[in-house]
Scaffold this motif. Structure first.
Motif, PDB file in Angstrom:
ATOM      1  N   ASP A 125     -13.144  25.744  -6.121  1.00 30.05           N
ATOM      2  CA  ASP A 125     -12.808  24.328  -6.003  1.00 30.05           C
ATOM      3  C   ASP A 125     -13.862  23.677  -5.122  1.00 30.05           C
ATOM      4  O   ASP A 125     -14.018  24.036  -3.955  1.00 30.05           O
ATOM      5  N   THR A 126     -14.604  22.738  -5.678  1.00 27.60           N
ATOM      6  CA  THR A 126     -15.678  22.094  -4.926  1.00 27.60           C
ATOM      7  C   THR A 126     -15.145  21.174  -3.827  1.00 27.60           C
ATOM      8  O   THR A 126     -15.931  20.631  -3.051  1.00 27.60           O
ATOM      9  N   GLY A 161     -11.048  20.513 -13.054  1.00 30.44           N
ATOM     10  CA  GLY A 161     -10.335  21.157 -14.153  1.00 30.44           C
ATOM     11  C   GLY A 161     -11.025  22.448 -14.550  1.00 30.44           C
ATOM     12  O   GLY A 161     -12.164  22.433 -15.023  1.00 30.44           O
ATOM     13  N   LEU A 162     -10.342  23.549 -14.359  1.00 30.08           N
ATOM     14  CA  LEU A 162     -10.933  24.851 -14.657  1.00 30.08           C
ATOM     15  C   LEU A 162     -11.384  24.959 -16.109  1.00 30.08           C
ATOM     16  O   LEU A 162     -12.394  25.591 -16.423  1.00 30.08           O
ATOM     17  N   GLU A 163     -10.628  24.325 -17.000  1.00 31.98           N
ATOM     18  CA  GLU A 163     -10.895  24.506 -18.427  1.00 31.98           C
ATOM     19  C   GLU A 163     -12.251  23.952 -18.850  1.00 31.98           C
ATOM     20  O   GLU A 163     -12.792  24.333 -19.893  1.00 31.98           O
ATOM     21  N   VAL A 164     -12.832  23.044 -18.058  1.00 34.12           N
ATOM     22  CA  VAL A 164     -14.144  22.484 -18.400  1.00 34.12           C
ATOM     23  C   VAL A 164     -15.181  23.597 -18.543  1.00 34.12           C
ATOM     24  O   VAL A 164     -16.062  23.546 -19.395  1.00 34.12           O
ATOM     25  N   GLU A 232     -17.050  14.516 -18.270  1.00 38.59           N
ATOM     26  CA  GLU A 232     -16.253  13.904 -19.324  1.00 38.59           C
ATOM     27  C   GLU A 232     -14.844  14.453 -19.280  1.00 38.59           C
ATOM     28  O   GLU A 232     -14.643  15.646 -19.123  1.00 38.59           O
ATOM     29  N   PRO A 233     -13.844  13.573 -19.405  1.00 38.15           N
ATOM     30  CA  PRO A 233     -12.462  14.060 -19.398  1.00 38.15           C
ATOM     31  C   PRO A 233     -12.201  15.107 -20.467  1.00 38.15           C
ATOM     32  O   PRO A 233     -11.358  15.948 -20.318  1.00 38.15           O
ATOM     33  N   VAL A 234     -12.910  15.028 -21.596  1.00 35.93           N
ATOM     34  CA  VAL A 234     -12.770  16.042 -22.625  1.00 35.93           C
ATOM     35  C   VAL A 234     -13.955  16.977 -22.519  1.00 35.93           C
ATOM     36  O   VAL A 234     -15.083  16.546 -22.397  1.00 35.93           O
ATOM     37  N   SER A 235     -13.696  18.272 -22.543  1.00 37.12           N
ATOM     38  CA  SER A 235     -14.769  19.252 -22.432  1.00 37.12           C
ATOM     39  C   SER A 235     -15.848  18.978 -23.467  1.00 37.12           C
ATOM     40  O   SER A 235     -15.584  18.797 -24.628  1.00 37.12           O
ATOM     41  N   LYS A 236     -17.118  18.949 -22.999  1.00 37.48           N
ATOM     42  CA  LYS A 236     -18.215  18.695 -23.909  1.00 37.48           C
ATOM     43  C   LYS A 236     -18.394  19.831 -24.904  1.00 37.48           C
ATOM     44  O   LYS A 236     -19.129  19.719 -25.860  1.00 37.48           O
ATOM     45  N   PHE A 237     -17.714  20.952 -24.659  1.00 40.24           N
ATOM     46  CA  PHE A 237     -17.842  22.087 -25.565  1.00 40.24           C
ATOM     47  C   PHE A 237     -16.773  22.056 -26.657  1.00 40.24           C
ATOM     48  O   PHE A 237     -16.805  22.857 -27.570  1.00 40.24           O
ATOM     49  N   ALA A 238     -15.824  21.126 -26.567  1.00 43.29           N
ATOM     50  CA  ALA A 238     -14.749  21.103 -27.558  1.00 43.29           C
ATOM     51  C   ALA A 238     -15.287  20.778 -28.942  1.00 43.29           C
ATOM     52  O   ALA A 238     -14.770  21.235 -29.946  1.00 43.29           O
ATOM     53  N   ASN A 485      -5.398  15.991 -18.042  1.00 43.40           N
ATOM     54  CA  ASN A 485      -5.799  15.713 -16.665  1.00 43.40           C
ATOM     55  C   ASN A 485      -5.190  14.411 -16.162  1.00 43.40           C
ATOM     56  O   ASN A 485      -4.728  14.326 -15.023  1.00 43.40           O
ATOM     57  N   LEU A 486      -5.198  13.400 -17.020  1.00 43.40           N
ATOM     58  CA  LEU A 486      -4.754  12.070 -16.608  1.00 43.40           C
ATOM     59  C   LEU A 486      -3.251  11.993 -16.381  1.00 43.40           C
ATOM     60  O   LEU A 486      -2.787  11.364 -15.420  1.00 43.40           O
TER      61      LEU A 486
END
Length: 778
Positions: A125-126, A161-164, A232-238, A485-486
């Protein structure tokens, strides 16, 4: 070359001989999966990896790092995957501590792990110092001992968010493991020796898949806020999922709610590949002149494109517990904790409100009577745990929500399912036997827990309404990360609040026991010295308030701080009022001590030290100064190092905590320098109150503690860099601690005339020498 590699890896799937029929049978290749976890997140991710390994033609041998009898890295020939978290001030989790100590032994040779091929996922956690330090420590030491990395390390940040990072890292893991198995097999058999361009001298990094991860490097720490804002709220890898991810994509278009009539073109705010409307409902008029209302997204409602997208949802977590309720003849009354052997039941002998007037936050000081336990010895800087129950009204609401209110006093029996397929499954060890359902929900499970995506995925199976099912699928999907997240993670939405928002969701009790973590005690810093207050222990806290939001119609107080406030409210002493001699019966609570051997004033009395503690962060420093005052009285001839305290709050006359005591410390010489700032007071008032001070103008401009530090940059850096002094920081991790860290870095750059990297190294050295210490919280 490709043909040879494919054929070789297929052979590594082993055509073993079946003992019964003497026919070759396929044995799936194995890899070792090790985790170190403090609160269960790393363990949960590791268990998820183990569950889906078979879908990828692999077998995962899952073990906790503390179970060293179950694995042997000294002889391991298969790929090893580590998933580890970091706790405290960059420390390893309790169940990884022995492993870290073992690999850090200086007697190990540089080729000790030359045979080992590993990948590592670090959680951190940063908002806290030493981001992912445990993972970095393990990786650095593995490489020093000759181990080779077969897959790029992932550094997942719980602050955004860990999932990022976790999701794309897991997507690429399977291909990397198979590649590592193929390479290790070729190295062992020499099958490909002599092939052009494939010599044994190829560099280790050449076999590491080119996996791009969203990492936060050390050099980017000072820009953490801008990083958080830009993620980005949505993972750029999605939108760029690996083949394995796309293969498991779940189409749920049949569950999409119908769009409102006349609103196919709902406007939304774009976030990369997905978009979510964050604005209030807006009335628009089409060409026909007929106005229509634009709907707003919320916890229970999404908007295009999310509402029209196909979704990548997590695999359904396997069920592994059987739970039954048994009616008992007589109701056993259980008012408190069962495992009291390691706890102390103490009375709250005094409760004082420290803030005044209409202060934004309410700060309370509680005094505990520990005189009945002479073995409790605490030092300034120590902290202790307070064990609190879940709120009674919320427990009752949960019972009703589960349809189990009539069975509240029934005995709970928990066992593993006979068809359990979960690796390493066990009945939660923190749940005692022969307890009632009421006790389970009151003292064992964290019903305020923010539900993870895996839990949301499991809830889908128990939701009757199609629209609500679709929304839960969106919230747990990759495409719905922004909404998750929101509406769930950021507002700390509890499981009960989520269930209230989705009334057709009726999960069984077993699902809650499987997914809700243990109800954890809450830690607090000691705010007194036993030299000044023998037989007493003080602590200070703000009563936490969670505001209303989508999914939470009314605000609520923090679990432990709200419970403590309710307990002491009848005996609470308000500012400026005398304590009543005929107070009501004193409430009792259960506590346990958490010694902190590093966050303590220097044992050498001549060493100068600096304390930074705005708000309730000043609490441990009251203990520091009370002890220093007694030491000065007992050693009048001794040489004492100078002491600095940087304190800050909103208003001088409302939330200046311990004002009289701090000013007395300064007057007596116990505190050499008291530097205070007030972030919300008008500058004119500040100038009037500081009129006689030499630093009136400068002090008036100091809104926060880091500004005051900068104002005394030369003295601070002199203490830290030339006089071997220490600095202690206590308080908010998300803003203050990072701002103080950045300010210290700027001060070092300016005073030493060095660049950013050298300043970071200087601060890192201070941390290693235990001269830059933090006690911070999120």
């Amino acid at each position: 070359m490709v043909v040879f590699r494919v054929a070789l890896w297929q052979s590594v799937r082993h055509l073993s001989t079946c003992a019964v029929c003497s026919m070759p049978c396929e044995v799936k290749p194995r890899f070792v999966l090790l985790y170190g976890s403090q609160k269960g997140q790393a363990q949960s991710i590791a268990e998820g990896v183990a569950e889906v390994a078979e879908e990828h033609g692999l077998v995962a041998e899952l073990s906790c790092l503390s179970h060293n009898e179950k694995y042997n890295l000294e002889k391991e020939k298969s790929p090893v995957v580590f998933i580890v978290s970091t706790t405290g001030d960059g420390e390893p989790p309790d169940n990884a501590l022995r492993f870290v100590r073992r690999i850090k032994k200086k007697t190990l040779s540089t080729d000790h792990y030359k045979h080992l091929s590993y990948a590592l996922l670090a959680l951190g956690d940063t908002n806290y110092a030493n981001f992912c330090n445990c993972g970095k420590t393990i990786e650095r030491r593995l490489q020093e001992l000759g181990a080779k990395q077969f897959y790029a390390t992932g550094y997942a940040d719980d602050g955004v968010g860990l999932e990022v990072v976790v999701d794309p890292w897991l997507d690429g893991l399977w291909k990397a493991i198979k590649g590592a198995l193929s390479k290790m097999a070729s190295d062992r058999t020499g099958y490909l020796k002599g092939e052009a361009g494939d010599s044994p001298q190829e560099t280790p990094d050449s076999s590491i898949p080119d996996v791009q991860l969203n990492l936060l490097s050390i050099a980017e720490r000072q820009n953490c806020e801008s990083v958080r804002a830009s993620v980005e709220p949505v993972s750029k890898f999605a939108s760029a999922a690996s083949p394995s991810a796309s293969a498991t994509q779940t189409a749920v278009s049949d569950l999409r709610p119908a769009s409102p009539a006349g609103s196919p073109g709902l406007a939304s705010q774009s976030h990369g590949d997905a978009s979510v409307s964050t604005s209030a409902p807006e009335t628009k008029t089409k060409d026909t002149g007929v106005p229509h209302v634009e709907l707003a997204a919320s916890l229970t409602r999404s908007l295009p494109p999310l509402s029209e997208s196909s979704l990548n949802v997590p695999a359904l977590p396997p069920l592994y517990l059987d739970v039954s309720l048994q009616e008992v003849d007589s109701v056993e009354r259980m008012d408190g904790l069962l495992n009291k052997d390691t706890l102390y039941e103490v009375s709250i002998s005094r409760a004082v409100q420290l803030t005044r007037g209409d202060s934004v936050k309410m700060a309370l000081l509680l005094e505990l009577d520990i005189s009945a336990y002479p073995t409790i010895t605490h030092q300034p800087g120590d902290s202790f745990d307070v064990f609190c129950p879940n709120r009674g009204t919320e427990v009752e609401d949960m019972l009703r929500r589960l349809g189990l209110h009539e069975q509240r006093n029934h005995r709970v029996h928990i066992s593993l399912r006979k068809d359990n397929k979960k690796r390493g499954a066990q009945v939660p060890p923190y749940i005692p036997q022969n307890i009632s359902l009421l006790y389970l929900l009151t003292w064992c499970l964290e019903i305020r827990h923010v539900p993870k995506k895996a839990f949301l995925r499991a809830l889908v199976e128990h939701t009757g309404d199609a629209v609500q099912r679709r929304r839960l699928q969106e919230l747990c999907s990759k495409q719905g990360t922004a909404d998750y997240n929101l509406y769930v993670r950021d507002p700390s939405l509890s499981v009960l609040e989520l269930l209230s928002a989705f009334p057709s969701c009726m999960p069984p009790l077993s699902l809650l026991i499987e997914h809700l973590p243990k109800l954890q005690p809450r830690p607090y810093s000691a705010a007194s010295s036993c030299l000044r207050h023998p037989g007493k222990l003080h602590f200070v806290f703000n009563v936490v308030e969670f505001p209303a939001c989508s999914g939470r119609p009314a605000g609520r107080r923090g679990l432990c701080t709200g419970w403590l406030f309710d307990l002491i409210n009848p005996v609470l002493v308000f500012p400026g009022k005398a304590e009543s001699s005929g107070s009501p019966a004193l409430p009792k609570i259960h506590v346990s001590l958490r010694p902190n051997c590093s966050f303590r004033p220097p044992s050498d009395l001549s060493v100068p030290f600096i304390m930074v503690g705005p708000g309730t962060g000043v609490a441990p420093f009251i203990g520091f100064l009370q002890q220093r005052e007694k030491e000065r009285q007992e050693n009048p001839e001794a040489t004492f190092g100078e002491t600095w305290l940087f304190f800050g709050c909103r208003h001088r006359n409302q939330d200046y905590l311990f004002r009289e005591e701090l000013e007395d410390f300064e007057s007596s010489g116990t505190l050499s320098h008291l530097k205070v700032c007030f972030s919300r007071d008008d500058q004119e008032e500040e100038e009037e109150e500081e009129a006689e001070a030499a630093t009136t103008i400068s002090a008036a401009r100091c809104k926060y503690v880091q500004h005051n530090l900068l104002l005394h940059s030369q003295q601070i850096t002199d203490i830290l860099l030339k006089r071997n002094g220490c600095i202690f920081v206590c308080g908010d991790a998300k803003n203050m601690a990072k701002d103080v860290n950045d300010t210290l870095m700027d001060m070092i750059k300016t005073e030493l005339q060095v660049d950013q990297l050298e300043a970071m190294k200087t601060l890192a050295r201070l941390r290693e020498e235990k001269r830059y210490l933090q006690d911070i919280w999120g």
